[in-house]
Motif scaffolding. Structure first.
Motif, PDB file in Angstrom:
ATOM      1  N   ALA A 172       5.588   8.827  -8.133  1.00  0.00           N
ATOM      2  CA  ALA A 172       6.936   8.241  -8.249  1.00  0.00           C
ATOM      3  C   ALA A 172       6.995   7.322  -9.469  1.00  0.00           C
ATOM      4  O   ALA A 172       6.007   6.654  -9.807  1.00  0.00           O
ATOM      5  N   SER A 173       8.160   7.301 -10.112  1.00  0.00           N
ATOM      6  CA  SER A 173       8.361   6.391 -11.248  1.00  0.00           C
ATOM      7  C   SER A 173       8.718   5.010 -10.705  1.00  0.00           C
ATOM      8  O   SER A 173       9.008   4.854  -9.509  1.00  0.00           O
ATOM      9  N   ASP A 174       8.750   4.029 -11.599  1.00  0.00           N
ATOM     10  CA  ASP A 174       9.155   2.678 -11.191  1.00  0.00           C
ATOM     11  C   ASP A 174      10.558   2.684 -10.609  1.00  0.00           C
ATOM     12  O   ASP A 174      10.845   2.018  -9.613  1.00  0.00           O
ATOM     13  N   ALA A 175      11.452   3.464 -11.252  1.00  0.00           N
ATOM     14  CA  ALA A 175      12.842   3.528 -10.784  1.00  0.00           C
ATOM     15  C   ALA A 175      12.896   4.148  -9.377  1.00  0.00           C
ATOM     16  O   ALA A 175      13.648   3.687  -8.505  1.00  0.00           O
ATOM     17  N   GLN A 176      12.087   5.170  -9.159  1.00  0.00           N
ATOM     18  CA  GLN A 176      12.083   5.802  -7.824  1.00  0.00           C
ATOM     19  C   GLN A 176      11.500   4.855  -6.773  1.00  0.00           C
ATOM     20  O   GLN A 176      11.978   4.803  -5.643  1.00  0.00           O
ATOM     21  N   LYS A 177      10.494   4.103  -7.160  1.00  0.00           N
ATOM     22  CA  LYS A 177       9.908   3.120  -6.235  1.00  0.00           C
ATOM     23  C   LYS A 177      10.967   2.093  -5.819  1.00  0.00           C
ATOM     24  O   LYS A 177      11.129   1.778  -4.645  1.00  0.00           O
ATOM     25  N   THR A 178      11.712   1.612  -6.809  1.00  0.00           N
ATOM     26  CA  THR A 178      12.757   0.624  -6.515  1.00  0.00           C
ATOM     27  C   THR A 178      13.852   1.228  -5.640  1.00  0.00           C
ATOM     28  O   THR A 178      14.362   0.587  -4.716  1.00  0.00           O
ATOM     29  N   GLN A 179      14.181   2.484  -5.945  1.00  0.00           N
ATOM     30  CA  GLN A 179      15.207   3.164  -5.137  1.00  0.00           C
ATOM     31  C   GLN A 179      14.747   3.261  -3.686  1.00  0.00           C
ATOM     32  O   GLN A 179      15.504   3.008  -2.734  1.00  0.00           O
ATOM     33  N   TRP A 180      13.496   3.630  -3.477  1.00  0.00           N
ATOM     34  CA  TRP A 180      12.910   3.723  -2.128  1.00  0.00           C
ATOM     35  C   TRP A 180      13.014   2.368  -1.432  1.00  0.00           C
ATOM     36  O   TRP A 180      13.473   2.251  -0.296  1.00  0.00           O
ATOM     37  N   TYR A 181      12.572   1.331  -2.142  1.00  0.00           N
ATOM     38  CA  TYR A 181      12.517  -0.010  -1.571  1.00  0.00           C
ATOM     39  C   TYR A 181      13.910  -0.439  -1.094  1.00  0.00           C
ATOM     40  O   TYR A 181      14.104  -0.868   0.044  1.00  0.00           O
ATOM     41  N   ARG A 182      14.862  -0.306  -2.004  1.00  0.00           N
ATOM     42  CA  ARG A 182      16.227  -0.753  -1.678  1.00  0.00           C
ATOM     43  C   ARG A 182      16.815   0.081  -0.542  1.00  0.00           C
ATOM     44  O   ARG A 182      17.525  -0.443   0.323  1.00  0.00           O
ATOM     45  N   HIS A 183      16.530   1.374  -0.555  1.00  0.00           N
ATOM     46  CA  HIS A 183      17.091   2.259   0.478  1.00  0.00           C
ATOM     47  C   HIS A 183      16.758   1.749   1.881  1.00  0.00           C
ATOM     48  O   HIS A 183      17.624   1.645   2.748  1.00  0.00           O
ATOM     49  N   ARG A 194       0.843  -1.217   0.000  1.00  0.00           N
ATOM     50  CA  ARG A 194       0.000   0.000   0.000  1.00  0.00           C
ATOM     51  C   ARG A 194       0.865   1.250   0.000  1.00  0.00           C
ATOM     52  O   ARG A 194       0.503   2.282  -0.552  1.00  0.00           O
ATOM     53  N   MET A 195       2.038   1.140   0.626  1.00  0.00           N
ATOM     54  CA  MET A 195       2.976   2.273   0.642  1.00  0.00           C
ATOM     55  C   MET A 195       3.532   2.506  -0.769  1.00  0.00           C
ATOM     56  O   MET A 195       3.587   3.635  -1.257  1.00  0.00           O
ATOM     57  N   LEU A 196       3.921   1.412  -1.434  1.00  0.00           N
ATOM     58  CA  LEU A 196       4.478   1.529  -2.789  1.00  0.00           C
ATOM     59  C   LEU A 196       3.414   2.046  -3.757  1.00  0.00           C
ATOM     60  O   LEU A 196       3.699   2.909  -4.592  1.00  0.00           O
ATOM     61  N   ASN A 197       2.185   1.554  -3.587  1.00  0.00           N
ATOM     62  CA  ASN A 197       1.097   2.037  -4.449  1.00  0.00           C
ATOM     63  C   ASN A 197       0.861   3.531  -4.241  1.00  0.00           C
ATOM     64  O   ASN A 197       0.607   4.276  -5.184  1.00  0.00           O
ATOM     65  N   TYR A 198       0.946   3.969  -2.990  1.00  0.00           N
ATOM     66  CA  TYR A 198       0.726   5.389  -2.690  1.00  0.00           C
ATOM     67  C   TYR A 198       1.825   6.243  -3.324  1.00  0.00           C
ATOM     68  O   TYR A 198       1.554   7.304  -3.897  1.00  0.00           O
ATOM     69  N   LEU A 199       3.062   5.750  -3.227  1.00  0.00           N
ATOM     70  CA  LEU A 199       4.191   6.492  -3.827  1.00  0.00           C
ATOM     71  C   LEU A 199       3.942   6.709  -5.315  1.00  0.00           C
ATOM     72  O   LEU A 199       4.172   7.806  -5.839  1.00  0.00           O
ATOM     73  N   VAL A 200       3.466   5.649  -5.979  1.00  0.00           N
ATOM     74  CA  VAL A 200       3.298   5.722  -7.435  1.00  0.00           C
ATOM     75  C   VAL A 200       2.027   6.496  -7.794  1.00  0.00           C
ATOM     76  O   VAL A 200       2.070   7.458  -8.562  1.00  0.00           O
ATOM     77  N   SER A 201       0.887   6.113  -7.188  1.00  0.00           N
ATOM     78  CA  SER A 201      -0.379   6.688  -7.678  1.00  0.00           C
ATOM     79  C   SER A 201      -0.655   8.072  -7.107  1.00  0.00           C
ATOM     80  O   SER A 201      -1.239   8.916  -7.778  1.00  0.00           O
ATOM     81  N   GLU A 202      -0.239   8.332  -5.867  1.00  0.00           N
ATOM     82  CA  GLU A 202      -0.567   9.641  -5.270  1.00  0.00           C
ATOM     83  C   GLU A 202       0.579  10.638  -5.398  1.00  0.00           C
ATOM     84  O   GLU A 202       0.360  11.827  -5.533  1.00  0.00           O
ATOM     85  N   LEU A 203       1.805  10.136  -5.308  1.00  0.00           N
ATOM     86  CA  LEU A 203       2.938  11.072  -5.316  1.00  0.00           C
ATOM     87  C   LEU A 203       3.683  11.069  -6.642  1.00  0.00           C
ATOM     88  O   LEU A 203       4.671  11.786  -6.807  1.00  0.00           O
TER      89      LEU A 203
END
Ligand code: GSH
Length: 210
Positions: free
Chosen positions: A122-133, A111-120
């Motif tokens: 974020a691109s796929d690359a940014q989502k992955t960067q967030w996840y790995r971070h 739900r956090m990743l979905n929020y990053l993409v759909s509400e904020l």
């Protein structure tokens, strides 16, 4: 018992391992997170948080994976305990489990990743960067802790609650192609755990709906 489960849910994966370690026979009811079944009225009646897992034991309906694992630990006392006897050791094991379950996992939840993409936006690359971070930040600390505590497993040579959290989190890290070269203790403990039947049988690829 009935486990409301999803193959790739790491919180449910923890509970599957606990059920296997405790030799509990259980029925799995898959709740597809990708199809949004966790938000159906039916499931929300079981877990108002709309998250898996949930475990039904007779009249009792339990949520929150760590609470469920501790419940199984207390009620299936004939199997190997998941927490050490000594209070200080128990606190250390719980701290390792919570490092993963409370500080890494929630910020990388679907739900956090979905929020990053759909509400904020974020691109796929940014989502992955967030996840790995957040994986790297948590694993840096866990690796350091393990250099003091680990034997074959996270805490000495007996499986504990900490391992039930570590293995699913490593699975997630691999899914997102994190580089684990700097985490030899985490990698070794994960490999040792996966040699055990209880862990191997709980693997996401072997679950219904995988
Ligand atoms: N703290 C909860 C976390 C449960 C959780 O976050 N489950 C995830 C799967 S690992 C979920 O159901 N996500 C659904 C969503 O994000 O919509 C636990 O340990 O049980």
């Amino acid at each position: 018992m009935i486990l409301y489960d999803y193959c790739r849910s790491s919180a449910a994966y923890r509970v599957r391992i606990a059920l296997n370690l405790k030799h509990v026979e259980y029925q799995q009811v898959p709740i597809s997170l990708l199809a949004g079944e966790q938000r159906s009225a039916d499931y929300l009646a079981r877990n108002p948080q709309g998250l898996v897992p949930a475990l039904q034991d007779g009249e009792l309906l339990l949520t929150q994976s760590l609470a469920i694992c501790e419940y199984l630990d207390e009620t299936c006392a004939n199997a190997q305990p998941l927490l050490p006897e000594n209070s200080g050791d128990r606190a250390i094991v719980r701290a390792m489990a919570q490092l993963v379950a409370c500080d890494i996992h929630p910020v990388n939840n679907l739900r956090m990743l979905n929020y990053l993409v759909s509400e904020l936006g974020a691109s796929d690359a940014q989502k992955t960067q967030w996840y790995r971070h957040w994986i790297y930040q948590g694993f840096n600390a866990l690796e350091q802790t393990l250099s003091d505590t680990a034997g074959e497993y996270s805490f000495g040579n007996t499986v504990t609650l900490a391992d039930l959290c570590l293995v699913p989190q490593v699975f997630n890290a691999n899914r997102f192609k994190c580089n684990l070269d700097s985490y030899p203790n985490i990698v070794r403990v994960n490999e040792n755990c996966l040699k055990l039947r209880a862990f191997a049988d709980a693997h996401p690829d072997l679950q219904p709906g995988a």
